[in-house]
Scaffold this active site. Structure first.
Site, PDB file in Angstrom:
ATOM      1  N   GLU A  87      91.361  97.383  37.844  1.00 42.95           N
ATOM      2  CA  GLU A  87      92.629  97.778  38.462  1.00 42.95           C
ATOM      3  C   GLU A  87      92.471  98.856  39.527  1.00 42.95           C
ATOM      4  O   GLU A  87      93.326  98.989  40.401  1.00 42.95           O
ATOM      5  CB  GLU A  87      93.616  98.232  37.378  1.00 42.95           C
ATOM      6  CG  GLU A  87      93.958  97.113  36.399  1.00 42.95           C
ATOM      7  CD  GLU A  87      95.031  97.510  35.407  1.00 42.95           C
ATOM      8  OE1 GLU A  87      95.955  98.233  35.788  1.00 42.95           O
ATOM      9  OE2 GLU A  87      94.944  97.081  34.238  1.00 42.95           O
ATOM     10  N   GLU A 101     102.781 101.146  25.619  1.00 44.48           N
ATOM     11  CA  GLU A 101     102.721 100.312  26.816  1.00 44.48           C
ATOM     12  C   GLU A 101     101.843  99.116  26.453  1.00 44.48           C
ATOM     13  O   GLU A 101     100.640  99.080  26.723  1.00 44.48           O
ATOM     14  CB  GLU A 101     102.145 101.058  28.011  1.00 44.48           C
ATOM     15  CG  GLU A 101     102.324 100.228  29.292  1.00 44.48           C
ATOM     16  CD  GLU A 101     101.643 100.843  30.495  1.00 44.48           C
ATOM     17  OE1 GLU A 101     102.342 101.170  31.469  1.00 44.48           O
ATOM     18  OE2 GLU A 101     100.406 100.982  30.465  1.00 44.48           O
ATOM     19  N   HIS A 135      99.177 106.372  26.109  1.00 46.62           N
ATOM     20  CA  HIS A 135      99.681 105.005  25.986  1.00 46.62           C
ATOM     21  C   HIS A 135      99.016 104.345  24.786  1.00 46.62           C
ATOM     22  O   HIS A 135      97.800 104.323  24.658  1.00 46.62           O
ATOM     23  CB  HIS A 135      99.421 104.212  27.258  1.00 46.62           C
ATOM     24  CG  HIS A 135     100.484 104.372  28.286  1.00 46.62           C
ATOM     25  ND1 HIS A 135     100.315 104.021  29.615  1.00 46.62           N
ATOM     26  CD2 HIS A 135     101.761 104.828  28.187  1.00 46.62           C
ATOM     27  CE1 HIS A 135     101.438 104.266  30.282  1.00 46.62           C
ATOM     28  NE2 HIS A 135     102.322 104.761  29.440  1.00 46.62           N
ATOM     29  N   GLU A 145      96.937 108.653  35.878  1.00 50.29           N
ATOM     30  CA  GLU A 145      96.365 107.738  34.894  1.00 50.29           C
ATOM     31  C   GLU A 145      95.068 107.093  35.385  1.00 50.29           C
ATOM     32  O   GLU A 145      95.096 106.264  36.300  1.00 50.29           O
ATOM     33  CB  GLU A 145      97.373 106.634  34.568  1.00 50.29           C
ATOM     34  CG  GLU A 145      96.861 105.622  33.551  1.00 50.29           C
ATOM     35  CD  GLU A 145      97.881 104.559  33.193  1.00 50.29           C
ATOM     36  OE1 GLU A 145      97.688 103.886  32.172  1.00 50.29           O
ATOM     37  OE2 GLU A 145      98.875 104.407  33.943  1.00 50.29           O
TER      38      GLU A 145
END
Length: 273
Positions: A160, A248, A213, A154
């Site tokens: 992140e 998600e 997602h 991913e």
């Protein structure tokens, strides 16, 4: 066939995050079944958190599939990543994900590598770090192949990870691997931050996409942010995607309302697909 899924978090140490249902697996599956979801995506503490026979029974009873299994607890709880400078930690990360692959494979479900990919840490060489990531994906891609499933990598947004943030950069990296068993996860929330054109990116990298997602620009359920879903949905259909579109997203304003909104959006864009 495009299938719907809803996320379920079962990690006691984690009390918030982008998962629709929490803690009570049986209740979550009952609600997912009643709303018409095809499957659930599980986020567990490790591969031994759930008895496979009990899970199989419950999935069958609720007419659900296991869409995928998340591995993020490996980082959140144990601090493990595939790009840690310490080779022993990288080895433990591979072992943790390998066990999750075996768990998911019992249900023909792939494992997702998201946060466990890690980062290029300050003072470390990027190319060396990427070689560690490649080594881990080679091993785990072949592990997944031996188990009869694929592995999902991913691309995350820049806040992140500093490894790969777009489908294009992720696809270019996968192209260099010997294993052909790693696919990309197209997360609409991360893509809203990083992609200049979400629909175009999906169209150009469609052959690499193995999981999606489903979350809006604010990571709430689709329809509660500003993502322009019409073009995105058309792109997903145009690449002949056949897999799960999994919510998600934050359980906003609460899990029940979030799951209802998600199913409403799924039916709006993908019913009869």
């Amino acid at each position: 066939m495009i299938k719907s899924a809803v996320t379920v978090a079962l990690v006691p140490q984690i009390k918030s995050g982008p998962w629709i249902f929490w803690e009570n697996l049986e209740q979550a599956m009952a609600k997912a079944e009643n709303l018409g979801f095809d499957g659930i995506e599980l986020f567990t503490a490790d591969a031994n958190a759930i008895d496979p026979e009990e899970l199989s029974y419950s999935l069958n009873m609720h007419k659900l599939e296991l869409a995928a299994v998340g591995t993020g607890a490996g980082k959140v709880i144990h601090g493990l990543t595939l790009t840690d400078p310490n080779p022993e930690i990288r080895k433990k990360a591979i072992s943790f994900i390998s066990e999750m692959i075996s768990f998911g494979a019992k249900f023909n479900a792939p494992a997702i590598i998201g946060s466990m990919q890690g980062n290029v840490l300050p003072g470390n060489d990027r190319e060396l770090t990427l070689s560690w990531l490649a080594e881990g994906l080679e091993i785990l891609g072949e592990k997944a192949s031996a188990e009869g499933v694929f592995l999902i990598y991913e691309p995350l947004n820049r806040y992140e990870t500093n490894l790969f943030n777009t489908l294009e950069s992720g696809a270019s990296f996968l192209e260099k691997l010997e294993t052909q068993n790693v696919k990309l996860l197209a997360d609409l929330f991360h893509m809203n931050i990083e992609e200049a054109d979400i629909a175009k990116s999906i169209l150009e990298n469609g052959k690499y996409i193995g999981h999606i997602h489903f979350a809006d620009s604010n990571r709430q359920p689709i329809g509660m942010g500003h993502t322009e879903m019409e073009s995105v949905a058309e792109a997903i259909k145009s690449i002949n995607y056949e897999g799960f579109i999994s919510a998600e997203a934050f359980p906003f304003p609460d899990p029940d309302a979030a799951s209802i909104q998600t199913m409403h959006a799924f039916k709006k864009y993908f019913e009869n697909c």
